[in-house]
Every structure is written in C-alpha cells, then in structure tokens.
Design an enzyme around this catalytic site. Structure first.
Site, PDB file in Angstrom:
ATOM      1  N   ALA A 251       0.770  -1.251   0.000  1.00  0.00           N
ATOM      2  CA  ALA A 251       0.000   0.000   0.000  1.00  0.00           C
ATOM      3  C   ALA A 251       0.801   1.301   0.000  1.00  0.00           C
ATOM      4  O   ALA A 251       0.263   2.335  -0.364  1.00  0.00           O
ATOM      5  CB  ALA A 251      -0.961   0.003   1.188  1.00  0.00           C
ATOM      6  N   ALA A 252       2.060   1.307   0.450  1.00  0.00           N
ATOM      7  CA  ALA A 252       2.792   2.586   0.548  1.00  0.00           C
ATOM      8  C   ALA A 252       3.026   3.171  -0.851  1.00  0.00           C
ATOM      9  O   ALA A 252       3.165   2.420  -1.803  1.00  0.00           O
ATOM     10  CB  ALA A 252       4.124   2.377   1.263  1.00  0.00           C
TER      11      ALA A 252
ATOM     12  N   CYS B 264       3.611  -0.500 -12.364  1.00  0.00           N
ATOM     13  CA  CYS B 264       3.963   0.711 -13.121  1.00  0.00           C
ATOM     14  C   CYS B 264       5.159   0.381 -13.994  1.00  0.00           C
ATOM     15  O   CYS B 264       6.166   1.080 -13.986  1.00  0.00           O
ATOM     16  CB  CYS B 264       4.221   1.892 -12.181  1.00  0.00           C
ATOM     17  SG  CYS B 264       5.518   1.587 -10.969  1.00  0.00           S
TER      18      CYS B 264
ATOM     19  N   ASP C 136      -0.931  -3.802  -5.857  1.00  0.00           N
ATOM     20  CA  ASP C 136      -0.158  -2.847  -6.660  1.00  0.00           C
ATOM     21  C   ASP C 136       1.296  -3.279  -6.464  1.00  0.00           C
ATOM     22  O   ASP C 136       1.984  -2.807  -5.564  1.00  0.00           O
ATOM     23  CB  ASP C 136      -0.414  -1.425  -6.160  1.00  0.00           C
ATOM     24  CG  ASP C 136       0.294  -0.395  -7.011  1.00  0.00           C
ATOM     25  OD1 ASP C 136       0.367  -0.587  -8.230  1.00  0.00           O
ATOM     26  OD2 ASP C 136       0.787   0.599  -6.453  1.00  0.00           O
TER      27      ASP C 136
END
Length: 454
Positions: free
Chosen positions: A110-111, A231, A178
């Site tokens: 989450a960071a 990403c 993520d």
C-alpha cells in the site's frame, strides 16, 4: 535522459512501429496530478477554493492535472488533506477495483498510500481496509497519508503477505495488489528507477509478484475481486504474470476493463500461449494518454474459499482511559465517537467496524488515533483533528490560507487571540489543520513537530 541500451532494444522489439512515438515521450515533461478528497470537500467547492489551474483527468472523476510550475504540496490545503498529489495514471487502478461502503478490502502493497486514500474515499470511511506495507520505513509515510486524509476505517499493518494469508483466509471482498515492480513506467518521474533497471531485475520482480498473488488468492472470498497493477511495461511482470496466475488456479476469471480515453488493451502476443483473453487487461502508455506507464488486470474468484473463522477485535481500553476521553469529548467536541475503543499502552484508538482481531500482527495504526492518556487528562491526537468537521467542535480558530497566522501555525509557533477557551480546532479557510490550546489569550501549538515547515 540516458536509458539502458538493453531496455531500448527490448522496447523497440516489442513495440515495433509504435517505438518512436513511445521513446519521444522521454523528451516531454511528465504529467503532474492531484486528487481531491471527497471525505472533506465536494468537487465544485474544491474547484472554487484551490488557487491552481487544473484540468480533469478523464479516467478518474476526482483527479486533475496541474501545471509543473504550481506547488500544491506546499499549500496549507495539502496539510489539511483536501487533496493527494498522485501520478495521473496511478489514479486509474483504484477506479477499476471500485470498492463499496461496508466491504472488506485489502491493499496488500500500500505505501505511500495514494491508492488506499482513494479506496477509503470511495468507501466513505465505511467498512474496513487493511493497508499493508512490508517495508518499515515506507509504512510510516502510508500511515501519515491516511491520517491526513481523515480516514477512520483503516488498519495499517507492517507484515509479509504470507503472514496475512495465514490470518485472513477467505476474508476479503476486494484485494488490490499494486505489486513491487521494475518501475519502467516511472523512468520519466524517477531517474533512480533507470539506474536500478536490468533484465535480471525484471525477472526477479516477476517471481516476487507471482508469490504475492498466491498469498492474495488465499485471502479472497468466493466471488471476490482482485485487481493487479504495476507501473512497468515488461510483459514478464504483466501479461505473463497474470497468465501464470490464471494457469495456477482454475477458479479465476479475467474480467474486462473498459478502454476509454487512450487506455489500451493488454497484448495477447506478449503471453506465452497467445492468450486471447489478455486483451481484457489494460495498459496505460505515455504515448497514448497524459500520464506514465501502468498495467491493470481485474480478476474474479469463482470457486469456494476457506471460510474465515477468526475473531473480531474486542475493546480493551481501561474504564479510566475511556472516562478521560469521554470527559475530553464532552468539554471539547459536539459529536460522540461510537466505535470500539482500543488501547496500545497510553494511546487510544477507535477501531473500524467489524475489525478483525490483530493480536500477533505488527499494527501501525488501528483505525482512528484519538489521543493519549496523560496523568489524569486526555491529549487529543492530530489524526482526530483531521477526521473532524468544524461543526464537530465547540471552539475553533479559523485562519486564512494566505495569512501570517496560518504560516505561524504550520511552523509550530504560538498565536495570540486574547481569549481563554481551552482546546480548539485550528482550521484553514474552514478545514481542520490541527489542535491548539488557548490559555490566557495565547494558543499553544499542537501541530506535530515532524510535519512543521521551516
């Protein structure tokens, strides 16, 4: 910017005719974005209030582009949590997961908290988010961003995916992975990612990502939704990681993501089996839209999950501590917090609804940090201030965002008022910034030392 030659060759091979358009983006300015906080402000008021020139991010209803010369991170509205500064393409990921108020959600990696804050706003602070970050240094930034946004329904943990998988089998309605990745999509934004890049690093990331997905699978309910994002551009970490995940478990269905505003499909030709359904995934390319590189996949678990048979957290705060807090509440607030009260030593937290028992887990923030019991008195925490509205307190001191007083408050200095009302909420243009204690005409500053500006 000097790109690694191996990366250039690889992207030329993969993108063929598109390669020159792709590489031309490295000579352009990166896009800057921010997302307003619907927990504190609505869109119309936000656009009237903020002094920056903004244009909408088409794939995120709360997102806006701002010009490179603007400095929204230095404005008092940022300190008040009215918006979050976030790379525009990254805003798309939470929009794909779209959790509902009341659901149980896990943000596994989450960071620094961009996606967690977006999820919590969609959930209107209802239900439960467990926001986890394995790195101790990064988890601190995650916790601070959650605090600034006024989020009350989130448990912040500092754990490994394996440990969480043991605690929460079949527990979550929605999971966001993520994943840590080689960061190719962030080269324009972060030159360090360029230095780190190698094909070996890409392959190591892919192995790690598959392991994290295995842990996430264990924690997903039957009918639950998992969104995977990176990403990076590499097929090894994107299409091929999702292909391997779907091959490992036969009860997973790859759902289609809507492709609008320049968002492209994933590439079936980059899978190992020419997997046609891979076109349901989404790729955000810097030469197709205004933003950096991202890959997003949305997956549904159709088969049965083990049913979670853990316990829920029980309130553990002493009567004395709760009494001191209630006395503070009566004297200072105009609202009552009706949540289970949990104490870590002298610190008091209001737990989210249906909060699972977290004994044995490294918990950094358990819901809303109310404050600390100190020798027969209660001192409120900064998080409590940022979760309130001005009408929730008896007394407030409103400062104008362009005033000397506001600057003094953010520096940690005292402010003269001439009154004597005790605890009050310091606000900027009507939005909470933090606490002050007014005694004999002076407001003692309780803005946290670590957040003060020089």
């Amino acid at each position: 910017m000097k790109l690694p030659s191996e990366f250039i060759e690889k992207m030329e091979r993969l993108l063929e005719d598109e390669a020159s358009r792709f590489f031309s983006t490295y000579h352009e300015e990166k896009a800057n974005g921010l997302r307003f906080n619907p927990l504190k402000i609505d869109r119309e008021t936000f656009l009237t209030l903020v002094p920056f020139a903004l244009s909408p991010v088409p794939f995120c209803p709360t997102g806006f582009y701002y010009d490179a010369h603007e400095q929204p991170g230095k404005h008092p509205y940022h300190a008040a949590g009215l918006y979050y500064i976030q790379e525009p393409s990254a805003m798309f990921v939470a929009e794909v997961l779209k959790p509902n108020p009341g659901e149980f959600v896990l943000d596994l990696c989450a960071a620094p908290g961009g996606k967690t804050t977006q999820l919590a706003a969609m959930m209107k602070n209802q239900g439960l988010i467990i926001a986890n970050e394995i790195h101790p240094k990064r988890v601190k930034a995650l916790s601070e961003n959650i605090e600034r946004f006024g989020i009350t329904n989130t448990l912040v943990t500092n754990e490994t995916p394996e440990k969480l998988a043991k605690y929460f089998p079949g527990f979550f309605d929605k999971i966001l992975v993520d994943a840590p990745c080689s960061g190719e999509g962030m080269f324009r934004k972060d030159e360090e990612a360029v230095q780190f890049w190698s094909q070996a690093h890409v392959e190591q990331c892919a192995i790690k990502q598959r392991h994290i997905l295995d842990c996430a699978y264990e924690m997903l309910k039957e009918g639950g939704i998992l969104v995977y994002s990176t990403c990076t551009f590499s097929p090894e970490e994107n299409e091929q990681t999702i292909e391997a995940f779907l091959q490992t478990y036969d009860d997973l269905e790859l759902l289609s993501i809507e492709k609008v505003h320049g968002i492209q499909p994933g590439r079936r030709e980059w899978t190992n089996t020419n997997f046609e359904e891979m076109e349901r995934t989404a790729r955000l390319w810097p030469h197709s839209l205004k933003g950096e590189g991202h890959f997003v996949a949305k997956i549904k678990k159709t088969g049965p999950s083990p049913s979670w048979n853990g316990r829920y957290a029980k309130p553990n705060a002493s009567k004395q501590m709760v009494r001191e807090y209630r006395q503070f509440e009566q004297e200072v607030l105009q609202t009552e917090i009706e949540k289970p009260m949990y104490a870590f030593q002298h610190h008091l937290f209001a737990l989210p609804d249906h909060c699972p028992n977290f004994d044995g887990l490294k918990v950094v923030r358990a819901g809303l940090h109310l404050g600390e019991a100190k020798k027969q008195r209660f001192e409120p925490n900064h998080a409590l201030a940022l979760s309130l509205k001005p009408q929730d307190v008896r007394y407030s001191l409103d400062l104008s965002s362009d005033s000397v007083e506001c600057l003094k408050y953010l520096r940690g200095e005292t402010i003269q008022t001439g009154e004597d009302r005790g605890w009050l909420l310091v606000t900027v243009d009507g939005y909470p910034l933090g606490w002050g204690k007014e005694v004999k005409g002076m407001v003692k500053n309780f803005y946290p030392k670590g957040l003060r500006i020089n």
